[in-house]
Structure formats: structure tokens, C-alpha cells
Design an enzyme around this catalytic site. Structure first.
Site, PDB file in Angstrom:
ATOM      1  CB  SER A   1       0.029  34.019  -2.024  1.00 42.76           C
ATOM      2  OG  SER A   1       0.887  33.924  -3.146  1.00 42.76           O
TER       3      SER A   1
ATOM      4  CB  SER B   1       1.705  36.524  -4.753  1.00 45.56           C
ATOM      5  OG  SER B   1       0.332  36.346  -4.498  1.00 45.56           O
TER       6      SER B   1
ATOM      7  CE  LYS C   1       3.775  31.621  -3.082  1.00 43.35           C
ATOM      8  NZ  LYS C   1       3.219  32.689  -3.972  1.00 43.35           N
TER       9      LYS C   1
END
Ligand SMILES: [Mg+2]
Ligand SMILES: [Zn+2]
Lengths: 483, 484, 99
Positions: free
Chosen positions: A153, A177, A78
Site C-alpha cells: 500500500s 506494504s 506516507k
């Protein structure tokens, strides 16, 4: 997703010399090449570095050394995890082009275990969102349906695994997330116990809630990755003492005699889709069939989770994001004075959702409102922890849907509050600091993946993974059911 | 000490109320939250890392030694050392790498102590908490002044250096007391090794909260004065600020609560900013750190290792000398680190009053600390025995410090012998005869006139005796001849 | 329940160093008000005897030995600073002292 090589399989093959790491990485780069244009999982693919790293791993094997438990396994990171020499943007204009001079602890640990980083994945700006639509660099698409969001997210990391770009990826989970995009993309996603995985090098959103965790196509892959990245780190003061628990050997233990509670407040949460409820009930039935004792349980304080979260997380974020002021790194919009330069930089650099949360958090911490908002929310946290503790006196793990629906179409949740409601089932674990895992459990009425969430008390990962593995096995036996 | 002198700065009926906030850099090898060296004078930004530059993803970890030193100071100030929690103080400023300062807010490490001033005043210590320092801004162009600069440069070497902020109660009433407090605090910081406490270099920074009131009335509105780089600035700034406030109030205006900046060159304070718009710091507990919980063993260990503090040393010397701890000789002996010498000289049989007199008036010199206490005692004995006058003793003492020789051989080498009383009386008579008018006034005038003329006659007598007359004996002779 | 006004939003934006246009304030005000309204359930709770949880686990005294280490990142960081001069970060003129 059957037929794709797993992380467990790749590592075994590379360690034994049966497969080269280079061939593994080339295969995954080809998969990226083929579909990344459509999916947009990545902000950056580091193909050359990945091949060079694969060659190092192969050289280690050739020299008779063991590259480690993730030998040759491609991993997507990420883009809020700091990577030395590789841009880290948090999908924000304000950090565009910033190259960290250091690696996050998890990045170091992956490398030390023989893993190969293949790129940085897209996210909602600064991890604020549940759809990856808030990225400054455009949304990621759900590999199961390009008209729908991958969740967020950590949408890029979830999509990367779901699309076969990498068998493993890392995300961060502040309010769901990791788990919600795992559910939307039909893969496994883990939010570990707060403090089990070091936050050093994770660009902070809400420090008391943030936790890094893995995505994998299988429960075993996620367990392998968590064992590698977990364990004490002296660079994070909130890191728990001790090594990461052994997880892989738990997976075949079964659930005979385990007590599983279904959280009624979450199963019947406002806006819960009937097909998601149905898949959750199917999961409960499967566990019961496998020998678990199953019952419903009330955890009353969880109904306040969403409110408490949307005071605490923005408050911490408003402070964590103050440093993006144009002085030291990232974007600077020139202006005649430093104060005006800071104003101009922050206004141009942050997208609307980030601005919204900064303002909300600033308000929640203001004199006169602190007690009513932030202070109250911290007390609600205590209530939630107490109610969970009471539930865990009767149950080993708790079960709920991961998200109220399957993946929704782009633009469906334009109103911020409706987007926030997506996190209703995942937020309680963040507030309590407890671990939770989302396991794919068939598909909903629309044919899209549904995830079921298994929650456990602090450091209850071994039991949590046992249950997750049992669910995965029951689904395989069922042949990947739908509601 | 000089209460009356300082109080006269304000018109009759007014008094100042002063509290001080002192920031001290802790004497550690590394910064508060990272392993960067805590070192002054290096290349700009040489001592920086992700944490003290506030890079994304970096985290703080508390320096154990900084906590130890802060607790040590707390115990030296008689504070309760308590469980504490770090908090974020949020404000934007380019010298603050995270745009928040990690400090302590409602749960500081030290609370509720006191500091005894040499003059006897006990000043309450509200709290002494741990926090991080900021970086340093240099203003380029416009003569280095902030308002005219073309641009500014930021050096983060100092960012994250550990500080302790010591907040006093508003217990001081004169600028002298404030200076005394700062000096005494500095002595404690040095004695405990907590800080090198250099006001001029900024490792000890004093801010003063000043208000005025009519004696007996409630506290007035206070102003905070910053930029006090020496004890002299501290005293001047407080006096100036108190006078400014009294003038406002006497003119029927009101004092606005604000932060004011001391300008040493002009001798004035000026508005820096009003408090109303600056105080919204949105403190909340620092989620990246966990609480500090000192154990009873920690506190016992710190107490056991505390050095003797200035107040205890004054008490000890005062007891040995048979005087009050506020005695000027005692205060100065401890201030100059000569109390050990004084105690040993008294123990070796030296007259305490004369030992303290020498320490107070004649030993403000380099090398005084290595003076032999036995030699000092011997010198004092010669004085008491009439072998040396006070003036001669002073000269011998200077030589003792310079050479390390014993007083008897120095006195001999200098040819010092006290005049016997007969010879002294002859000189006194001579001086009286040569100054008949002065003598008449001395004999018949009031105390004030006589006081003045005593000085005149002593001067004449010393001159005639070439400094060998003993002052006390000569004064006694003058008074008896005048029939007093 | 305190209701959020346009002025509140403007004030908070100023504190957060965000420069909002009137239209942006018009957009943000009802959105933020709706979120705070949702939080009214928490605001209404009677929790005087409940201690706050700042941190999920009761760790204490996490300390680091006072041993210096050179991070060696100065040049790398300065090289990508928005503006640097003489080994320092350059900023436009700073008006006013730190608050
Ligand atoms: Mg302070
Ligand atoms: Zn540092």
C-alpha cells in the site's frame, strides 16, 4: 538511479557546510514539479514548509550546531503518519481535510535528526491493498512504467524515492506494504522487527502487524533512516525496550561464514514468476560467491500465512476503523439520528476494499466464528513462529523473492483474492513480528525491477543489513543484471 | 437482618435471585490509558487528548496506579489476583470515542473472591476487572429526555476514566441483602482508598441482575436493571422487578432476558433493549496493550498495606463485647466508624452492652467520633451504678458530644440524680391507683395486652417522675406488684 | 466450512454500520465467500494444543506513572469537529441507550 544524491551523501554535505539544505530541498522540489503530474506520488507537497525547515537547518549549521544525522535530507511521509498541522488522509474520503493536532513519534524523530518533510504520499486507502489503486485520490504510477502499479500500500512513498522526489521516505508494512512496492519500484524497503519502531501516530490498520519502516535508494540510506526512527517509545506499549541497533557500521562486514537459507515454500509459491525465481537464485549464488553458506530450508507453516493474515488483519481493522463514525472528526454525512448518521458517513466515506475488509473482520470475530477464524489464525501465528525458530537454529537469515512477479498493469488484479496472493512472501514476517528487507536485484523478463527479500529473526536487523548490503554490492559488480 | 420483611414482597413460595454488577471509578490522578486528569466538574472536553478522543494514530498506555488500586480491591475482596489481558468490546455509541471499550474479558485481573455482609451472608465475587469509562451525553431539547431530544452533545472528560467492574455471584435473595452488599462494598472501597464511591455522582454505579424462582427450583431467566442511583432505588427496583416477574410467571407467561431501566419517579422498570441483538460485542485481545502479570511481591506488598476492613473490624469489636459480629450495635459501630471509640470505652471498663447500645441508638450525630472513650466508659459506669437512668444518660451523652465535658459534671449541672427505689415505688403505687381499669387488664390479660399496657404505665411513671425513673427498675416493680 | 450467505453479509454490514445496497451485497457475498474458502485450510487445522499468539513478543506490565499532563488540544480538535456547541461535540438525536 545512479548519480542521484543519497541521504548519506546529503547529510554529510549539509553537516559540513559544503551544501545548503535549501539547495537540496529546492533540487528535490524541482524534481517533484517536473514529474509529479505523471507519477502522483503525493497527496500533498508541503513545499513552503520544507523550504522554511531547510532554512532552519542551514541556520543551525551556520550557528555551529549539528542538525543531526539526516541534516537537510528530504523525506516523504506516507499519508497515514500523523503530522501536526498538516492534513493526514490515509487516502480516504472519511479523513479528507483532517489535520492532526500531534506528530507521530517517527515524524518527531526525523525532525530532531535534521530531516526535512516534503509531503504526504499516496497509499491504498487505510493501507489496504497492494497496488495503490485503492486510493480515494487516484492511483500512483510506477516511475519505471506509468502503465503499471507501483505496488502498495505504500506505493506513493516507493514511487517518490524511485522518481527522485526524495532520497528517503517512510511507509508502513502490515503484510508487505513496504517491501512489495520497494520491489516493484526498484528500491530498498525495510519492515523492521515489530516493536522496534514506535507506532504512535501511525493510523492503525492491523495493530499487531503494522510496522513503520524506511524506503531508500540504497541499503545504507535505509539503515541510516531506521537508526533514526527506531528505539523505544513510552507512548507505544508494544514498543521494545532499548535503543535502535547500530546498522550503518554493519554494512561493510560482508557475509563470509553467514548461513543463508532459501525458503522453498516461498521460492516455489503458487504463481511465482520464473524470472523472479531466476533473480532470487542469482542472489543466492552471489551470496555464496561472497562466502556465505547457502542451503534450502523448509518453513512448513508459512503456507498458512495468507489465510491467517486475511483473518487477523481484517479483524483488527474492523475494530480500528470503527472510530470513523462522523462524531468527532473527518467526514460527516448528515442524517436524522446519530445511528443513521454513522451508517451514512461510513458508507460514503470508505471505499469498497475497506468495506470488504471491515465486513470480513467483523465476520471473523463474530460469536460462533471467533474460534474457527480469528482464534485459529492466532494459533497459526504460533506455528509460524515455531517453524521460523527451527529454521533460525540452522540459518542466520532466510531468503525469498519479495513478490511473485514484477509490477503488474493497472486493473490486472481486479479480483480481491488474486490481489491478496501478491503478499504471499511478505506476510510471514508480519505474522512472526520479524524484520525483513527487500533489495532490488536486477530486472525481470519485462525489464521491470525484481526485489529479493532477506528475512531475519527478531532484532536481527544488523545481520539482515549485512546481507542486504552484500547483495547490493554484488549487483553493482554485476552491472545491474537482468534475468 | 430483615429477611422475613423483605421476603414478604413476593407471594408465598417464591424467592428472588439477585446478583450485582458494580462499576466504580478508581481514585487516580490520570485516566486509565492517557495522562489527562481524572477530574470531575471541569469545562467540557478540557481533559482530553488524542488517546481519549480516539484520534487516528493514538495509542493507550496503562496507568500503573489504576492497576494497583484494582489489585488492592481484589485482595480486599479475597480474590485471586491473576495475570490479565485487556480486550476490546466493540459497539458503536457516540460516548465511546473509539467505538470500542477497552475492558478485560476472559482474563480479568481479579477472580473468585467473596464479600461477607454484616448480616452474616457471604456473597461470592465472580470477578473484578479493569475497564475504561465512557464520555457523557447531554440531550438538548425535549426536556433532556433521550427520545425527544433535538440533538445531543458529547463531553469526553469522563472517557477513559479508570473503572473497576465488580461482578457478584447470584447469591442474594432479598433486596435488603442487595442494599447491604452495595453499602458494604462501598465501605471497602472507601477504606481502601480505591474509589470515592459516590452513587449519586455516578462514581459508583450499581446494576442488578434479578430473577425469580419457586423455592428449590433452578434459576429463572434474569433481567438486568440499570439506572440505580441510590441504595433506595436499588431496593425498590429489585422488589418491583421481582414482583413483575412473578406476576408474569403466575399468569403463564415467560420472562424475556433483557436490560431494563429503572424510573425512580414512576417506581417501575421499563424495557431498554432485549439481550439477543445487543450481545455481539466481538471481544478480542487488545493488540495495542500487553498482558499484566502481577508478581508474588506485588501481591505481598498490597496485602501488607491493606487497611483493616469492615468485616475484620466487626469481628474485633464483637469479640471484645462478647457478642456476635452480626449484632446490630457492632454493625452500626463499624458503619459509623465508631468501633474504635467502642473498643476503647470497653477497654476503659465500660459495660460492653451499654457501650454498644449508646453507639447504636444515641450517637448518630456529628462529633460522635471525637467523643472521649474514657468519658463514655465513665457514663456507662454511672448508669450501671444507678446514678443515672437510661433517659438521663442519653441527655448527658448528647451534652458530652456537644461540649466535650465529663459525664459527672454534666449530670451535676443538670441536677440528675436517680430516684431511690423507695421513691420510685411510691410513684408506681400512685400511677396504679389512678388507673384501676388498665391495672386490672395488665394483671389478668394475655401477653399481648400486657405488652401494650407496659408502654402505657411506663409513660405515666416517667411523667410523674419527670423522667428520673429508671425504666428497668420500674418495669420490674410493675411485674412484681402484678404477681408475675 | 461455513459458507457465507447473503444474509450473513447483510448482518455483518449492519454490525459494522455500513449501509449496503442489494447490488453491493450481491457483489460482496461471493468475494467474501472466496476469501473465507481460501481460509478453509486454516479452519481445518487441528490446533487444540497450540496456544494463540496475540502479540509477537512477550512483553508484560508496560505501565505509565500516574502523572497528569494537559494535552492542550481541545480547541484545535473542536474547531475541526463536524459539529460542535458549548465546547462539546454535537450529534443528531441518539436513539436508545448504549448496548
Ligand atoms: Mg463493563
Ligand atoms: Zn486523554
Amino acid at each position: 538511479m545512479t548519480g542521484r544524491p543519497t541521504a548519506v551523501g546529503i547529510a554529510a554535505a549539509v553537516r559540513s557546510g559544503e551544501r545548503s539544505a535549501r539547495s537540496v530541498v529546492e533540487e528535490h522540489l524541482a524534481a517533484i514539479e517536473a514529474r509529479e503530474g505523471e507519477v502522483h506520488a503525493f497527496n500533498l507537497v508541503t513545499a513552503d514548509a520544507a523550504l522554511a525547515r531547510a532554512d532552519e537547518v542551514d541556520a543551525q549549521v551556520a550557528a555551529g550546531q549539528d542538525p543531526g544525522p539526516l541534516a537537510g535530507v528530504p523525506v516523504a511521509l506516507k499519508d497515514n503518519l500523523c503530522t501536526r498541522g498538516v492534513p493526514t488522509t490515509c487516502s480516504s474520503r472519511i479523513l479528507e481535510g483532517w489535520v492532526p493536532p500531534y506528530d507521530a513519534t517517527v515524524v518527531e524523530r526525523l525532525a530532531a535528526a535534521g530531516a526535512v518533510a516534503v509531503g504526504k504520499t499516496n497509499l491504498d486507502e487505510f493501507a489496504m491493498g497492494s497496488s495503490t489503486e485503492n486510493s480515494a485520490f487516484g492511483p500512483t504510477r510506477n516511475p519505471h512504467d506509468p502503465e503499471r502499479v507501483p505496488g502498495g500500500s505504500s506505493g506513493g512513498s516507493a514511487a517518490a524515492v524511485a522518481a527522485g522526489f526524495a532520497p528517503l521516505s517512510l511507509g508502513s508494512d502490515t503484510g508487505g506494504s513496504i517491501r512489495q512496492p520497494a520491489a516493484f519500484c526498484g528500491i530498498v524497503g525495510v519492515k523492521p522487527t515489530y516493536g522496534l519502531v514506535s507506532r504512535y501516530g501511525l493510523v492503525a490498520f492491523a495493530s499487531s502487524l503494522d510496522q513503520i519502516g524506511p524506503f531508500g535508494a540504497t541499503v545504507a540510506d535505509a539503515a541510516l533512516a531506521l537508526a533514526v526512527i527506531g528505539g523505544h517509545d513510552e507512548r507505544d506499549s508494544t514498543s521494545l525496550p532499548g535503543a535502535a541497533p547500530s546498522l550503518v557500521d554493519q554494512l561493510a562486514q560482508g557475509v563470509e561464514g553467514l548461513r543463508v537459507g532459501v525458503v522453498t515454500e516461498l521460492l516455489d509459491a503458487e504463481g511465482m514468476a520464473p524470472d523472479v525465481q531466476a533473480r532470487t537464485r542469482a542472489a543466492v549464488a552471489a551470496l555464496e560467491a561472497a562466502g556465505a553458506e547457502v542451503d534450502e530450508v523448509s518453513v512448513p507453516a508459512v503456507v498458512y500465512s495468507l489465510s491467517a493474515y486475511y483473518l487477523i488483519a481484517p479483524a483488527e481493522a474492523s475494530s480500528n476503523l470503527a472510530r470513523y463514525d462522523g462524531v468527532r472528526y473527518g467526514l460527516r454525512v448528515d442524517a436524522p439520528t446519530t445511528g443513521e448518521m454513522m451508517d451514512a458517513t461510513r458508507t460514503a466515506g470508505f471505499g469498497p476494499e475497506v468495506q470488504r475488509r471491515i465486513m470480513l473482520g467483523t465476520y471473523a470475530l463474530s460469536p460462533g466464528y471467533y474460534d474457527a477464524f480469528y482464534g485459529k489464525a492466532q494459533k497459526v501465528r504460533t506455528l509460524i513462529i515455531r517453524d521460523f525458530a527451527a529454521a533460525y537454529e540452522r540459518f542466520d537469515v532466510l531468503l525469498s523473492p519479495t513478490a511473485p512477479s514484477t509490477a503488474f498493469p493497472f486493473g490486472a488484479k481486479a479480483d480481491p483474492l488474486s490481489m491478496y496472493l501478491n503478499d504471499v512472501c511478505t506476510i510471514p514476517s508480519n505474522l512472526a513480528g520479524h524484520p525483513a528487507i527487500s533489495v532490488p536485484y536486477g530486472t525481470g523478463a519485462d525489464g521491470l525491477p525484481v526485489g529479493v527479500q532477506v528475512m531475519a529473526p527478531a532484532l536481527g536487523e544488523p545481520t539482515m543489513f549485512r546481507v542486504a548490503a552484500a547483495l547490493e554490492a554484488s549487483l553493482a559488480a554485476e552491472g545491474g543484471a537482468s534475468s | 437482618m430483615t429477611d422475613t420483611a423483605a421476603a414478604s414482597v413476593l407471594p408465598e413460595g417464591w424467592e428472588m435471585v439477585i446478583g450485582l454488577e458494580v462499576h466504580c471509578e478508581l481514585h487516580t490522578a490520570t485516566k486509565l490509558f492517557c495522562a489527562c486528569p481524572n477530574r470531575f466538574g471541569d469545562e467540557p472536553n478540557a481533559n482530553t487528548c488524542p488517546t481519549c478522543l480516539g484520534l487516528p494514530g493514538s495509542l493507550p498506555v496503562v496507568n500503573a496506579q489504576a492497576v494497583e488500586l484494582a489489585m488492592r480491591l481484589g485482595r480486599a475482596l479475597h480474590c485471586e489476583v491473576k495475570p490479565s489481558v485487556f480486550a476490546r468490546k466493540n459497539y458503536f455509541y457516540p460516548d465511546q470515542p473509539k467505538d470500542y471499550q477497552i475492558s478485560q474479558y476472559d482474563l480479568p485481573t481479579n477472580e473468585g473472591g467473596y464479600l461477607d455482609l454484616p448480616s452474616g451472608l457471604r456473597v461470592g465475587i465472580t470477578r473484578a476487572h479493569i475497564e475504561e469509562d465512557t464520555g457523557k451525553l447531554t440531550h438538548v431539547g425535549g426536556g433532556g429526555r433521550i427520545h425527544d431530544a433535538a440533538h445531543s452533545l458529547v463531553d469526553y472528560n469522563r472517557a477513559g476514566v479508570p473503572l473497576v467492574e465488580i461482578v457478584s455471584e447470584p447469591d442474594m435473595r432479598t433486596s435488603e441483602q442487595a442494599k447491604e452488599y452495595a453499602a458494604e462494598l462501598r465501605a471497602i472501597l472507601l477504606a481502601t482508598g480505591v474509589s470515592d464511591a459516590k452513587m449519586e455522582e455516578g462514581s459508583m454505579r450499581v446494576d442488578a441482575n434479578v430473577s425469580v424462582r419457586r423455592v428449590g427450583e433452578p434459576f429463572g431467566t434474569r433481567c438486568e436493571i440499570k439506572n440505580l442511583n441510590s441504595l433506595r432505588s436499588l431496593g425498590r427496583a429489585i422488589d418491583h422487578e421481582a414482583q413483575r416477574q412473578v406476576q408474569l410467571l403466575e399468569a403463564g407467561e415467560r420472562v424475556v432476558q433483557e436490560t431494563r431501566h429503572w424510573d425512580e419517579a414512576s417506581g417501575r422498570t421499563g424495557t431498554l433493549r432485549s439481550k439477543e441483538d445487543a450481545d455481539d460485542y466481538r471481544y478480542f485481545p487488545e493488540p495495542d496493550l500487553v498482558p499484566l502479570e502481577p508478581t508474588a511481591e506485588d501481591i505481598a506488598r498490597i496485602d501488607a498495606a491493606l487497611p483493616k476492613l469492615p468485616a475484620d473490624r466487626r469481628a474485633e469489636l464483637a469479640a471484645a463485647a462478647g457478642v456476635e459480629p452480626t449484632d446490630g450495635g457492632v454493625v452500626i459501630a463499624v458503619q459509623r466508624d465508631l468501633d474504635g471509640l467502642a473498643l476503647a470505652a470497653i477497654a476503659a471498663g465500660g459495660d460492653p452492652a451499654r457501650v454498644l447500645t449508646h453507639v447504636e441508638h444515641n450517637l448518630a450525630v456529628e462529633g460522635a467520633e471525637s467523643l472521649s472513650p474514657e468519658h463514655l466508659a465513665a457514663l456507662v459506669k454511672m448508669e450501671v451504678g444507678g446514678e443515672l437512668t437510661a433517659t438521663q444518660a442519653k441527655a448527658v451523652l448528647a451534652e458530652m458530644v456537644a461540649t466535650g465535658d465529663d459525664p459527672a459534671s454534666i449530670a451535676k449541672a443538670k441536677g440528675f440524680e436517680a430516684l431511690d427505689t423507695g421513691a420510685l415505688e411510691a410513684i408506681v403505687d400512685e400511677v396504679i391507683a389512678a388507673n384501676p381499669d388498665e391495672w386490672e387488664t395488665f394483671r389478668t390479660g394475655d401477653d399481648k395486652a400486657r405488652g401494650k399496657l407496659t408502654g402505657f404505665f411506663m409513660g405515666q411513671i416517667m411523667k410523674a417522675s419527670k423522667g428520673q425513673a429508671d425504666g428497668k427498675t420500674a418495669t420490674a416493680l410493675l411485674r412484681s406488684k402484678a404477681g408475675l | 466450512m461455513a459458507s457465507l450467505s447473503r444474509d450473513d453479509v447483510a448482518h455483518v454490514a449492519r454490525l459494522a454500520r455500513l449501509q449496503l445496497t442489494d447490488e453491493q451485497i450481491d457483489t460482496f457475498t461471493p468475494q467474501l465467500a472466496a476469501i473465507l474458502e481460501h481460509a478453509a485450510d486454516v479452519e481445518a487445522l487441528e490446533l487444540d494444543d497450540v496456544p494463540p499468539t496475540a502479540h509477537p513478543f512477550p512483553l508484560t506490565n508496560v505501565l505509565r506513572p500516574d502523572e497528569p499532563r494537559d494535552a492542550g488540544i481541545r480547541d484545535e480538535v473542536l474547531a475541526q469537529a463536524p459539529a460542535a456547541e458549548d465546547g462539546m461535540f454535537r450529534v443528531p438525536p441518539v436513539l436508545g441507550e448504549a448496548p
